[in-house]
Design an enzyme around this catalytic site. Sequence first.
Site, PDB file in Angstrom:
ATOM      1  N   GLY A 188      31.626 -23.308 -22.237  1.00 57.08           N
ATOM      2  CA  GLY A 188      31.502 -23.590 -23.589  1.00 57.08           C
ATOM      3  C   GLY A 188      30.354 -22.668 -24.417  1.00 57.08           C
ATOM      4  O   GLY A 188      30.541 -22.004 -25.452  1.00 57.08           O
ATOM      5  N   ASN A 223      32.298 -33.058 -30.989  1.00 54.29           N
ATOM      6  CA  ASN A 223      31.734 -33.708 -29.493  1.00 54.29           C
ATOM      7  C   ASN A 223      31.059 -35.020 -29.765  1.00 54.29           C
ATOM      8  O   ASN A 223      31.259 -35.794 -28.765  1.00 54.29           O
ATOM      9  CB  ASN A 223      30.809 -32.669 -28.744  1.00 54.29           C
ATOM     10  CG  ASN A 223      29.606 -32.343 -29.378  1.00 54.29           C
ATOM     11  OD1 ASN A 223      29.542 -31.878 -30.795  1.00 54.29           O
ATOM     12  ND2 ASN A 223      28.449 -32.414 -29.133  1.00 54.29           N
ATOM     13  N   CYS A 270      18.416 -34.449 -25.417  1.00 55.90           N
ATOM     14  CA  CYS A 270      17.551 -33.026 -25.234  1.00 55.90           C
ATOM     15  C   CYS A 270      17.506 -32.839 -23.680  1.00 55.90           C
ATOM     16  O   CYS A 270      17.676 -33.712 -22.913  1.00 55.90           O
ATOM     17  CB  CYS A 270      16.169 -33.177 -26.090  1.00 55.90           C
ATOM     18  SG  CYS A 270      15.078 -34.161 -24.839  1.00 55.90           S
TER      19      CYS A 270
END
Lengths: 349, 377
Positions: free
Chosen positions: B69, B148, B324
């Site tokens: 992606g 998402n 993260c």
Amino acid sequence: MRALVAMSGGVDSSVAAALMRDQGHDVIGVTLKLWSGPNGEAPTAGCCTVSDAEDARRVAAELDIPYYVLDYTDDFKDGVVDRFVRDYTSGQTPNPCIECNRTVKFDRLLNRLGEFDCDVLVTGHHAQVCEVDGSWALFRGADPKKDQSYVLSMLTSDQLSRLRFPVGELTKKKVRHIAAGMGMRSAHKPESMDICFVGQGDYRGFLRKQAPEVFKPGPVEDTQGNELGTHDGIVGFTVGQRRGLGVAVGEPRFVVRIEADTNTVVVGDRDDLEVTSVDVDHITWADGNAYEGPVTAQFRAHGDPVDAVLSGSTLTFDESQHAVAPGQTVAFYSGDRVMGGALISRANL
Amino acid sequence: MIYLDHAATTPMRPEVWESMQPYALDVFGNSSGVHDVSRRAKNALEEAREQIAAMINAKPMEIVFTSGGTESDNLALKGVAWNRSPRSGVVTVATEHEAVLEAVDLLERFDDPATVVGVDSHGFVDREELLGALNEESAVVSLMLVNNETGLVHDLAAISAEIKAVDPEILVHTDAVQAYSSQQLDVDALGVDLMTVTGHKFGGPKGAGFLYVREGVALEPLAHGGGQELGRRSGTHDVASAVGLATAMRLAGEDRERFVAEVGLARAEFEKRVLDSVEGAVLNSPEHARSPNHCNVRIPGVRNETLLLRLDQAGVAASAGSACQSGAATVSHVLESMGLSAEQARESFRFSFGWTSTVEEAGDAADLVIDLAGQLR
């Protein structure tokens, strides 16, 4: 017992986690994400790569304990970094590591122990906690060269009851030996000496970036008030500093005082650094009972303890002391036991 | 373990793994070679390409194999902005994946005109602002099909038609990474010129995806070299992954009807229990126009970092929507752009269901969330 271990990636907290696990406790490892970049620059992708956290993660995997990174960047910025800048701006000499211990590591994490379903918080500090006559007390670490009880002197008995420092009863050599024996990656990692968010030990460069407005030129004067030259901002100076004063005089000169009100750096000779007493505030007594009288006081992490008498908020040294500055922490001891701690608000020559 | 983080990645379907193995072991050839073992690898690669193209109503040459992606998004945006056409402007939306937003940020730093359009409180793009941002410099608009974090589904076909009505030369790219398991992707019906798909979101291998590039669209490659993929993406082909990607697409396509129905039921069970029993819990995901497998919910007074840790301890895997690299929960830019405060974003959770999810485990997970939320308040 269920233990939350604050893991920095260094050898002490790694071994602390291992010892707790080997004593049969349920152990969860956490690393606090405190700061985005070494110079405070924003990370480019809204992400953080903390190499120390990576070491902690790998150690946790080796120990087969669950591991998480907790985000404390806001608390750290507000409670530690901003305060660090503010203190320097007001002419003080702050100790951000103590502030971080107090406001972030212990205060915040201890308050959240229940949320994490844990009974105790464990760190890799070299200090010891014991129950004495029904009250939890802090003692110096077993390795005198590595003792960190000074930076923990603001902890209360209640906080200590929920804290464990498993490496405090060991020498550093023994800690490294245990780590090496377990094949830990952090066994031979060097000590971290710098202030974590400053990086490279250059706090002036950090301040210049974070708060350029505080670099305001002003006069350098002697103790009689004669102007000897100019400086480019009081934040560039700490009491006792000898180099970089920007004044050319024959005999050695030291910063003896920083006057934030008038933006003045006062220099003098070595004798002018002698401090006979200090005023303190923010006193914390571990057992909650205020005390006055003779104490043993220590005002640097690895400084020698000195005899003094505490009366109200004034601490008078038996013998005058060299270069003690407002903003520093003073820890009170009775033998090896930490009685409490306070912040120096004023040094009296 | 109850795995409710399928939007992050999914377990591989066993048949996918089986289909890949011959090309990792026996048929190991470099698909650009001139000998038998390479020819057989090349054949498998091209067969995978044809299968994939057929499944999205495209031509085989319009499929560019990539590592997934992020690479596909980057190739689409930088590739178009940096091709030889005089247009280099990009327009995208605040709720896009970082792969799009960071690529756009880079283009902006290189002085290409860039606009990031806002969304409403549900996450729907402000269509007026989007169309208003188009001009003669605009090269490409990038709009995610299924978000998402929230599962919001944009009406891409309609928006694409509106864009083309303003200026038919403007290309439309979609990051369809979250979409394939729940909806058929027909590039013509969607009206897209570029489309990002990655295999690991629907039972395929990680590191295997493609960018659909409509015939006639010129792309400057990101990786220059041996000229594979018609010069659009150099580098020795990962044939096994391409085969695995094609297999996963076939299986997910065949499984789609069941997926939409059963995974939808599992999610409904989860949401019903949580929303009924946790006081104040609200969906961040939109009620309608939502994929059947995403659930983004806010539980006021409960910090996501803490509940996720407790869920993990109890064997339930979920997420805060965005994490993260260190694993710390960060404040979601998607929820923030929908108008949630940082504090509200820190009380938000993403539970994402997938091809292995069952109604029973959804119920069990909900009960655990209810129990822990009660403890943590």
